[in-house]
Motif scaffolding. Structure first.
Motif, PDB file in Angstrom:
ATOM      1  N   PHE A  98      48.182  33.698  46.500  1.00  9.61           N
ATOM      2  CA  PHE A  98      47.645  32.684  45.618  1.00  9.61           C
ATOM      3  C   PHE A  98      48.418  32.589  44.272  1.00  9.61           C
ATOM      4  CE2 PHE A  98      43.459  32.574  47.743  1.00  9.61           C
ATOM      5  CZ  PHE A  98      43.314  31.223  48.001  1.00  9.61           C
ATOM      6  N   ALA A  99      48.890  33.766  43.756  1.00  9.40           N
ATOM      7  CA  ALA A  99      49.797  34.081  42.796  1.00  9.40           C
ATOM      8  C   ALA A  99      51.131  33.380  42.820  1.00  9.40           C
ATOM      9  CB  ALA A  99      49.673  35.649  42.138  1.00  9.40           C
ATOM     10  N   ARG A 104      55.349  28.606  37.597  1.00  5.95           N
ATOM     11  CA  ARG A 104      55.701  29.816  37.027  1.00  5.95           C
ATOM     12  C   ARG A 104      55.063  30.212  35.777  1.00  5.95           C
ATOM     13  NH1 ARG A 104      59.718  33.202  38.251  1.00  5.95           N
ATOM     14  NH2 ARG A 104      60.817  34.350  36.531  1.00  5.95           N
ATOM     15  N   ALA A 105      54.727  28.766  34.865  1.00  7.64           N
ATOM     16  CA  ALA A 105      54.460  29.127  33.715  1.00  7.64           C
ATOM     17  C   ALA A 105      53.121  29.565  33.559  1.00  7.64           C
ATOM     18  CB  ALA A 105      53.941  27.528  33.203  1.00  7.64           C
ATOM     19  N   ALA A 106      52.374  29.689  34.715  1.00 13.29           N
ATOM     20  CA  ALA A 106      51.121  30.649  34.712  1.00 13.29           C
ATOM     21  C   ALA A 106      51.304  32.174  34.421  1.00 13.29           C
ATOM     22  CB  ALA A 106      50.244  30.254  35.966  1.00 13.29           C
ATOM     23  N   LYS A 115      47.916  39.536  35.001  1.00 17.23           N
ATOM     24  CA  LYS A 115      47.281  39.823  36.637  1.00 17.23           C
ATOM     25  C   LYS A 115      48.217  39.357  37.751  1.00 17.23           C
ATOM     26  CE  LYS A 115      44.328  40.834  39.931  1.00 17.23           C
ATOM     27  NZ  LYS A 115      44.135  42.321  40.213  1.00 17.23           N
ATOM     28  N   ILE A 116      48.758  38.067  37.127  1.00 17.94           N
ATOM     29  CA  ILE A 116      49.413  37.338  38.162  1.00 17.94           C
ATOM     30  C   ILE A 116      50.726  38.343  38.338  1.00 17.94           C
ATOM     31  CG2 ILE A 116      51.092  35.259  38.408  1.00 17.94           C
ATOM     32  CD1 ILE A 116      48.936  33.714  37.265  1.00 17.94           C
ATOM     33  N   ARG A 117      51.368  38.641  37.196  1.00 16.05           N
ATOM     34  CA  ARG A 117      52.545  39.293  37.349  1.00 16.05           C
ATOM     35  C   ARG A 117      52.580  40.865  37.881  1.00 16.05           C
ATOM     36  NH1 ARG A 117      52.808  37.603  32.067  1.00 16.05           N
ATOM     37  NH2 ARG A 117      52.282  39.558  31.124  1.00 16.05           N
ATOM     38  N   ALA A 170      62.045  35.783  46.189  1.00 10.62           N
ATOM     39  CA  ALA A 170      61.640  36.839  45.853  1.00 10.62           C
ATOM     40  C   ALA A 170      60.074  37.078  46.437  1.00 10.62           C
ATOM     41  CB  ALA A 170      61.767  37.376  44.690  1.00 10.62           C
ATOM     42  N   ASP A 171      59.487  36.184  46.044  1.00 11.69           N
ATOM     43  CA  ASP A 171      58.120  36.021  46.451  1.00 11.69           C
ATOM     44  C   ASP A 171      57.743  36.062  47.984  1.00 11.69           C
ATOM     45  OD1 ASP A 171      57.301  36.170  43.892  1.00 11.69           O
ATOM     46  OD2 ASP A 171      56.968  33.956  43.515  1.00 11.69           O
TER      47      ASP A 171
END
Length: 250
Positions: A98-99, A104-106, A115-117, A170-171
């Motif tokens: 989900f992340a 990317r701005a989130a 939390k996303i990072r 990378a993700d």
């Protein structure tokens, strides 16, 4: 008649697949057409379904979840069949996806961005993977001890992503590593504890969410009456049920 007890997370519960299981907590996201219900119907077994969306291995073993007792407490030794699908929430697999699917701005929004990072941090996910193997073995040992006469089956996760997923490189690499390692650790735990293994992941390689005949759903916003994003759809639940029935009867 001996019982079938189903344990696990949302990948077994089936959030959004209508209808909701009668009497189940709404937070559980437990469908009356999830694979446990379909297997019970096919095998003619009374079903105790304690699957719960968001469950981790700790919720199977010892921790309460939103007031529900640890899932293993449902076992009393009268079972002929036990299934469990668990581990993904321990390593943050679907939350990581989900992340990864957010703009990317989130990642730079206060609080949410932290939390996303963390979810997208390879070191954090690898640390979680290092811990989940032992937790899965503990699950297998506990289920075997509490249901000594039962067939106990680990059911691993359906394939969510294609070989070349629509994610940043990378993700995508991290997501593929999480999925493959979790699948292997589940197999290792089954072997180490004398449990059976249903290889839903391997069976669904050509039925990922972007395939012509998907067994799982794509990225999206949760909506009432629709299978949750990045989760099994109704076809996926039917397919997993067939795999479980084959493992029991074959």
């Amino acid at each position: 008649m001996s019982r079938y007890v189903a344990l696990g997370s949302s990948m077994a519960a089936g959030p959004g697949i209508r209808p909701r299981a009668t009497g189940s907590p709404r937070r559980a996201g437990r469908s009356a057409r999830n694979y446990p219900h379909l297997v019970a119907d096919r095998l003619g077994l009374p079903l105790v379904d304690v699957t719960y969306s968001g469950a981790a291995t700790a919720h199977v073993l010892a921790e309460r979840q939103h007031g529900a007792p640890p899932q293993a407490d449902a076992l009393d030794g009268s079972e002929s069949l036990v299934t469990v699908t668990i581990g993904g929430n321990d390593v943050g697999y679907v939350p990581m996806l989900f992340a990864a699917g957010l703009p990317r701005a989130a990642r730079f929004i206060p609080l949410l961005g932290t939390k996303i990072r963390d979810l997208l941090n390879p070191q954090a996910r690898l640390r979680a993977l290092d811990e989940v193997g032992d937790a899965l073995i503990a699950v297998g040992q506990t289920l075997r001890a509490r249901a000594p006469r039962a067939t106990v089956l680990f059911v691993d996760y359906l394939t969510l992503l294609p070989d070349d997923p629509p994610l940043r490189d990378a993700d995508a690499r991290l997501a593929r590593h999480l999925a493959a390692t979790l699948e292997q650790l589940t197999a290792d735990a089954a072997q180490a504890t004398g449990c059976g293994l249903v290889r839903a992941g391997a069976a669904s390689r050509d039925h990922h969410a972007w395939a012509p005949e998907p067994w799982t759903t794509r990225f999206g916003v949760p909506a009432p009456g629709r299978p949750a994003p990045l989760h099994p759809n109704a076809a996926g639940m039917r397919a997993v049920a067939e795999l479980v029935v084959a493992a029991v009867t074959g």
